[in-house]
Motif scaffolding. Structure first.
Motif, PDB file in Angstrom:
ATOM      1  N   MET A   1     -11.404   5.088  -1.694  1.00 30.48           N
ATOM      2  CA  MET A   1     -10.764   3.887  -2.254  1.00 30.48           C
ATOM      3  C   MET A   1     -11.230   2.666  -1.485  1.00 30.48           C
ATOM      4  O   MET A   1     -11.303   2.705  -0.258  1.00 30.48           O
ATOM      5  N   ARG A   2     -11.510   1.599  -2.230  1.00 29.79           N
ATOM      6  CA  ARG A   2     -11.934   0.351  -1.565  1.00 29.79           C
ATOM      7  C   ARG A   2     -10.774  -0.639  -1.592  1.00 29.79           C
ATOM      8  O   ARG A   2     -10.269  -0.960  -2.674  1.00 29.79           O
ATOM      9  N   LEU A   3     -10.402  -1.121  -0.414  1.00 31.49           N
ATOM     10  CA  LEU A   3      -9.363  -2.147  -0.356  1.00 31.49           C
ATOM     11  C   LEU A   3     -10.026  -3.496  -0.140  1.00 31.49           C
ATOM     12  O   LEU A   3     -10.651  -3.736   0.902  1.00 31.49           O
ATOM     13  N   LEU A   4      -9.938  -4.345  -1.162  1.00 31.76           N
ATOM     14  CA  LEU A   4     -10.465  -5.705  -1.035  1.00 31.76           C
ATOM     15  C   LEU A   4      -9.360  -6.546  -0.421  1.00 31.76           C
ATOM     16  O   LEU A   4      -8.248  -6.607  -0.950  1.00 31.76           O
ATOM     17  N   TYR A   5      -9.678  -7.191   0.702  1.00 32.85           N
ATOM     18  CA  TYR A   5      -8.628  -7.894   1.444  1.00 32.85           C
ATOM     19  C   TYR A   5      -9.217  -9.059   2.198  1.00 32.85           C
ATOM     20  O   TYR A   5     -10.441  -9.200   2.311  1.00 32.85           O
ATOM     21  N   SER A   6      -8.345  -9.914   2.694  1.00 33.92           N
ATOM     22  CA  SER A   6      -8.780 -10.888   3.692  1.00 33.92           C
ATOM     23  C   SER A   6      -7.885 -10.674   4.901  1.00 33.92           C
ATOM     24  O   SER A   6      -6.688 -10.365   4.748  1.00 33.92           O
ATOM     25  N   PRO A   7      -8.456 -10.793   6.106  1.00 29.82           N
ATOM     26  CA  PRO A   7      -7.715 -10.429   7.314  1.00 29.82           C
ATOM     27  C   PRO A   7      -6.425 -11.235   7.475  1.00 29.82           C
ATOM     28  O   PRO A   7      -5.447 -10.731   8.007  1.00 29.82           O
ATOM     29  N   ILE A   8      -6.411 -12.461   6.991  1.00 32.98           N
ATOM     30  CA  ILE A   8      -5.256 -13.333   7.216  1.00 32.98           C
ATOM     31  C   ILE A   8      -4.182 -13.160   6.130  1.00 32.98           C
ATOM     32  O   ILE A   8      -3.051 -13.606   6.309  1.00 32.98           O
ATOM     33  N   SER A   9      -4.547 -12.543   5.008  1.00 37.60           N
ATOM     34  CA  SER A   9      -3.599 -12.436   3.892  1.00 37.60           C
ATOM     35  C   SER A   9      -2.404 -11.545   4.256  1.00 37.60           C
ATOM     36  O   SER A   9      -2.565 -10.351   4.548  1.00 37.60           O
ATOM     37  N   PRO A  10      -1.189 -12.106   4.198  1.00 39.25           N
ATOM     38  CA  PRO A  10      -0.015 -11.286   4.520  1.00 39.25           C
ATOM     39  C   PRO A  10       0.237 -10.200   3.473  1.00 39.25           C
ATOM     40  O   PRO A  10       0.782  -9.140   3.784  1.00 39.25           O
ATOM     41  N   PHE A  11      -0.169 -10.458   2.239  1.00 40.95           N
ATOM     42  CA  PHE A  11       0.036  -9.465   1.176  1.00 40.95           C
ATOM     43  C   PHE A  11      -0.878  -8.261   1.416  1.00 40.95           C
ATOM     44  O   PHE A  11      -0.474  -7.110   1.268  1.00 40.95           O
ATOM     45  N   ALA A  12      -2.115  -8.537   1.782  1.00 39.84           N
ATOM     46  CA  ALA A  12      -3.038  -7.444   2.093  1.00 39.84           C
ATOM     47  C   ALA A  12      -2.603  -6.743   3.382  1.00 39.84           C
ATOM     48  O   ALA A  12      -2.729  -5.517   3.500  1.00 39.84           O
ATOM     49  N   ARG A  13      -2.050  -7.503   4.310  1.00 41.49           N
ATOM     50  CA  ARG A  13      -1.590  -6.881   5.564  1.00 41.49           C
ATOM     51  C   ARG A  13      -0.425  -5.927   5.294  1.00 41.49           C
ATOM     52  O   ARG A  13      -0.302  -4.891   5.937  1.00 41.49           O
TER      53      ARG A  13
END
Ligand code: GSH
Length: 201
Positions: A1-13
């Motif tokens: 599975m690929r998780l597309l995220y940005s390090p600062i995004s609280p939703f992705a965190r």
């Protein structure tokens, strides 16, 4: 599975912390995406937001609430309570935390505009939402709805959004919220929170 995220995004965190708490973090291959710059994200998520999870057969799922529900179902311990009233209380905390995050992102984006173009009404309305959510969390720590003894979806969602308040300097939220401040100090020491901590460069 690929998780597309940005390090600062609280939703992705929120997704990353939940997966780590469940011992499922290794299932993800992590791909950093800049949602405000990278239009190719829109192929996976028409809203062009992170996080988005791409399953091995190519199916894309979003938003963070749907992803945590999916990931939580993959293994025990379940971090989204199954039974009422714990379930609705945890999911309401998550909704309040996510909503505070939405309001905070709007404030942060508005601050990036030239000062002469700042919309006072936007700041007022969104910061009112942020402050009211923070008051709710202070009360939730005091009555035990937010607990330092467990770290489930409600606690995770609130913790990552409090961290975002700090990293983006959205609000000085600690004064008058001693219970929440102390709770945050405690949960911030969890391995999952330390491992996913990011700062703005
Ligand atoms: N409701 C969404 C919110 C996600 C969200 O707002 N992500 C931000 C980054 S923190 C984003 O990608 N924003 C891009 C945009 O608003 O165009 C979720 O829970 O996943």
């Amino acid at each position: 599975m690929r998780l597309l995220y940005s390090p600062i995004s609280p939703f992705a965190r929120k997704v990353r912390v939940l997966a780590m708490e469940k011992g499922l973090f290794d299932l993800f291959s992590l791909e950093i995406v800049a949602p405000f710059q990278d239009e190719s994200l829109r192929i996976q998520n028409p809203l062009c937001k992170v996080p988005a999870l791409i399953l091995d057969d190519g199916e894309a799922i979003f938003d963070s609430g749907v992803i945590v529900d999916f990931v939580d179902g993959l293994a025990t311990p379940r971090l989204i309570p199954a039974e009422q009233p714990l379930r609705r209380r945890a999911l309401t905390l998550e909704a309040a935390a996510d909503g505070m995050g939405d309001a905070s992102v709007l404030v942060v984006r508005e601050r990036m505009r030239p000062e002469s173009e700042h919309r006072k009404d936007l700041f007022e309305r969104q910061l009112r939402a942020v402050n009211a959510a923070l008051d709710l969390f202070e009360a939730a720590v005091r009555d035990g709805t937010l607990s330092a003894e467990r770290f489930e979806i409600g606690e995770i969602a609130v913790a990552v959004q409090l961290a975002y308040q700090d990293v983006r300097q959205v609000s000085a939220w600690r004064p008058d919220r001693p219970a929440l401040s102390e709770w945050f100090e405690r949960v911030s020491k969890r391995t999952s929170m330390v491992a996913t901590h990011a700062t703005v460069t």
